[in-house]
Design an enzyme around this catalytic site. Structure first.
Site, mmCIF file in Angstrom:
data_model
loop_
_atom_site.group_PDB
_atom_site.id
_atom_site.type_symbol
_atom_site.label_atom_id
_atom_site.label_comp_id
_atom_site.label_asym_id
_atom_site.label_seq_id
_atom_site.Cartn_x
_atom_site.Cartn_y
_atom_site.Cartn_z
ATOM 1 N N TYR A 30 11.216 15.840 1.458
ATOM 2 C CA TYR A 30 9.931 16.529 1.615
ATOM 3 C C TYR A 30 9.786 17.067 3.040
ATOM 4 O O TYR A 30 9.349 18.202 3.241
ATOM 5 C CB TYR A 30 8.763 15.593 1.285
ATOM 6 C CG TYR A 30 8.795 15.052 -0.132
ATOM 7 C CD1 TYR A 30 9.182 15.867 -1.194
ATOM 8 C CD2 TYR A 30 8.450 13.735 -0.412
ATOM 9 C CE1 TYR A 30 9.221 15.375 -2.496
ATOM 10 C CE2 TYR A 30 8.480 13.242 -1.707
ATOM 11 C CZ TYR A 30 8.876 14.063 -2.738
ATOM 12 O OH TYR A 30 8.922 13.576 -4.021
ATOM 13 N N GLU A 68 2.146 12.193 -3.220
ATOM 14 C CA GLU A 68 2.240 10.824 -2.693
ATOM 15 C C GLU A 68 3.677 10.353 -2.852
ATOM 16 O O GLU A 68 4.341 10.721 -3.830
ATOM 17 C CB GLU A 68 1.350 9.837 -3.469
ATOM 18 C CG GLU A 68 -0.106 9.871 -3.127
ATOM 19 C CD GLU A 68 -0.852 10.859 -3.996
ATOM 20 O OE1 GLU A 68 -0.313 11.221 -5.065
ATOM 21 O OE2 GLU A 68 -1.954 11.281 -3.605
HETATM 22 C C1 LIG Z 1 14.094 12.077 -4.258
HETATM 23 C C2 LIG Z 1 14.874 13.005 -5.171
HETATM 24 C C3 LIG Z 1 13.870 13.777 -6.038
HETATM 25 C C4 LIG Z 1 15.725 13.940 -4.347
HETATM 26 O O1 LIG Z 1 16.451 14.766 -5.248
HETATM 27 P P1 LIG Z 1 17.842 15.424 -4.862
HETATM 28 O O2 LIG Z 1 18.098 16.495 -5.849
HETATM 29 O O3 LIG Z 1 18.851 14.360 -4.692
HETATM 30 O O4 LIG Z 1 17.496 16.079 -3.450
HETATM 31 P P2 LIG Z 1 18.308 17.251 -2.789
HETATM 32 O O5 LIG Z 1 19.719 17.251 -3.257
HETATM 33 O O6 LIG Z 1 17.515 18.498 -2.996
HETATM 34 O O7 LIG Z 1 18.329 16.845 -1.276
HETATM 35 C C5 LIG Z 1 18.735 15.509 -0.997
HETATM 36 C C6 LIG Z 1 20.035 15.426 -0.271
HETATM 37 O O8 LIG Z 1 21.048 16.264 -0.799
HETATM 38 C C7 LIG Z 1 21.644 17.033 0.272
HETATM 39 N N1 LIG Z 1 22.013 18.307 -0.277
HETATM 40 C C8 LIG Z 1 21.214 19.339 -0.559
HETATM 41 N N2 LIG Z 1 21.923 20.374 -1.058
HETATM 42 C C9 LIG Z 1 23.221 19.971 -1.097
HETATM 43 C C10 LIG Z 1 24.425 20.572 -1.522
HETATM 44 N N3 LIG Z 1 24.463 21.835 -2.001
HETATM 45 N N4 LIG Z 1 25.558 19.845 -1.465
HETATM 46 C C11 LIG Z 1 25.547 18.596 -0.995
HETATM 47 N N5 LIG Z 1 24.434 17.972 -0.560
HETATM 48 C C12 LIG Z 1 23.284 18.652 -0.616
HETATM 49 C C13 LIG Z 1 20.554 17.160 1.252
HETATM 50 O O9 LIG Z 1 21.034 17.423 2.551
HETATM 51 C C14 LIG Z 1 19.931 15.811 1.163
HETATM 52 O O10 LIG Z 1 20.756 14.904 1.879
HETATM 53 P P3 LIG Z 1 20.175 13.649 2.629
HETATM 54 O O11 LIG Z 1 19.619 12.746 1.584
HETATM 55 O O12 LIG Z 1 21.346 13.073 3.316
HETATM 56 O O13 LIG Z 1 19.106 14.190 3.547
HETATM 57 C C15 LIG Z 1 15.849 12.194 -6.089
HETATM 58 O O14 LIG Z 1 16.631 11.382 -5.273
HETATM 59 C C16 LIG Z 1 15.157 11.376 -7.157
HETATM 60 O O15 LIG Z 1 14.825 11.883 -8.234
HETATM 61 N N6 LIG Z 1 14.958 10.070 -6.860
HETATM 62 C C17 LIG Z 1 14.368 9.150 -7.820
HETATM 63 C C18 LIG Z 1 12.955 9.533 -8.134
HETATM 64 C C19 LIG Z 1 12.115 9.737 -6.900
HETATM 65 O O16 LIG Z 1 12.157 8.963 -5.950
HETATM 66 N N7 LIG Z 1 11.294 10.811 -6.945
HETATM 67 C C20 LIG Z 1 10.392 11.132 -5.870
HETATM 68 C C21 LIG Z 1 9.142 10.331 -6.030
HETATM 69 S S1 LIG Z 1 7.943 10.709 -4.765
#
Ligand SMILES: CC(C)(COP(=O)(O)OP(=O)(O)OC[C@H]1O[C@@H](n2cnc3c(N)ncnc32)[C@H](O)[C@@H]1OP(=O)(O)O)[C@@H](O)C(=O)NCCC(=O)NCCS
Length: 155
Positions: A123, A111
């Site tokens: 996702y 969710e």
């Molecule tokens: C949502 C969440 C889990 C995403 O984690 P994240 O590690 O930032 O995600 P990723 O890095 O795997 O991917 C996100 C972004 O990074 C980018 N990215 C991935 N690999 C990359 C790399 N090697 N270098 C630069 N950017 C990169 C992706 O393109 C993506 O970009 P976008 O947001 O513009 O689409 C994180 O933001 C978080 O913990 N948020 C707070 C808690 C939360 O909301 N959890 C989910 C509840 S359902």
């Protein structure tokens, strides 16, 4: 501010009770409505699949997932704010999908808050589809509630 790792030696480690204080600190930085200590303790006591992603002695992120008969339900996935946007969520989702397949699961469910577009995009980019909505699923402050989108990945 985004932090850069000194080494690329990230590894998974089982999330245990001794990590609770450090995880709760990350959780509180990452969410407006974080899980409580009790939520985490209940998840650990229940024996859910709970893994930390660690590098240079720091917690980059973690996930907690509950195994059903032929499905797995992702309950919490978090990347520490300093390490977001570096691909760690995608790596954890890949690892969870591999583990879930190994458990014989055919679906991975989660969710997400309807307003959490960032997480939804991550996702979707991993192949999850929107399959439904749960009304007023999450607390949203001032007595309000926020809907959840249910997303699923066919494994
Ligand atoms: C949502 C969440 C889990 C995403 O984690 P994240 O590690 O930032 O995600 P990723 O890095 O795997 O991917 C996100 C972004 O990074 C980018 N990215 C991935 N690999 C990359 C790399 N090697 N270098 C630069 N950017 C990169 C992706 O393109 C993506 O970009 P976008 O947001 O513009 O689409 C994180 O933001 C978080 O913990 N948020 C707070 C808690 C939360 O909301 N959890 C989910 C509840 S359902």
């Amino acid at each position: 501010m985004s932090a850069v790792l000194k080494s690329a030696q990230a590894r998974f480690e089982p999330f245990e009770a001794r990590h609770l204080a450090a995880v709760i600190q990350v959780e509180q930085q990452a969410y407006a409505h974080p899980w409580s200590e009790t939520n985490f303790k209940d998840a650990l006591i229940s024996g859910y699949q709970a893994q930390l992603l660690i590098a240079d002695g720091e917690i980059l992120g973690y996930f907690i997932a509950m195994k059903g008969v032929d499905e797995v339900h992702l309950l919490n996935i978090t990347v520490a704010p300093n390490f977001q946007r570096q691909g760690w969520a995608r790596l954890m989702l890949d690892a969870l999908a591999i583990w879930s397949r190994g458990q014989g699961a055919t679906w991975l469910w989660l969710e997400v808050r309807i307003g959490n577009l960032r997480a939804m995009r991550v996702y979707e980019s991993q192949g999850f589809c929107q399959v439904g909505k749960r009304k007023a699923y999450y607390p949203a402050g001032s007595g309000k509630r926020e809907d959840a989108l249910v997303m699923g990945l066919r494994l």
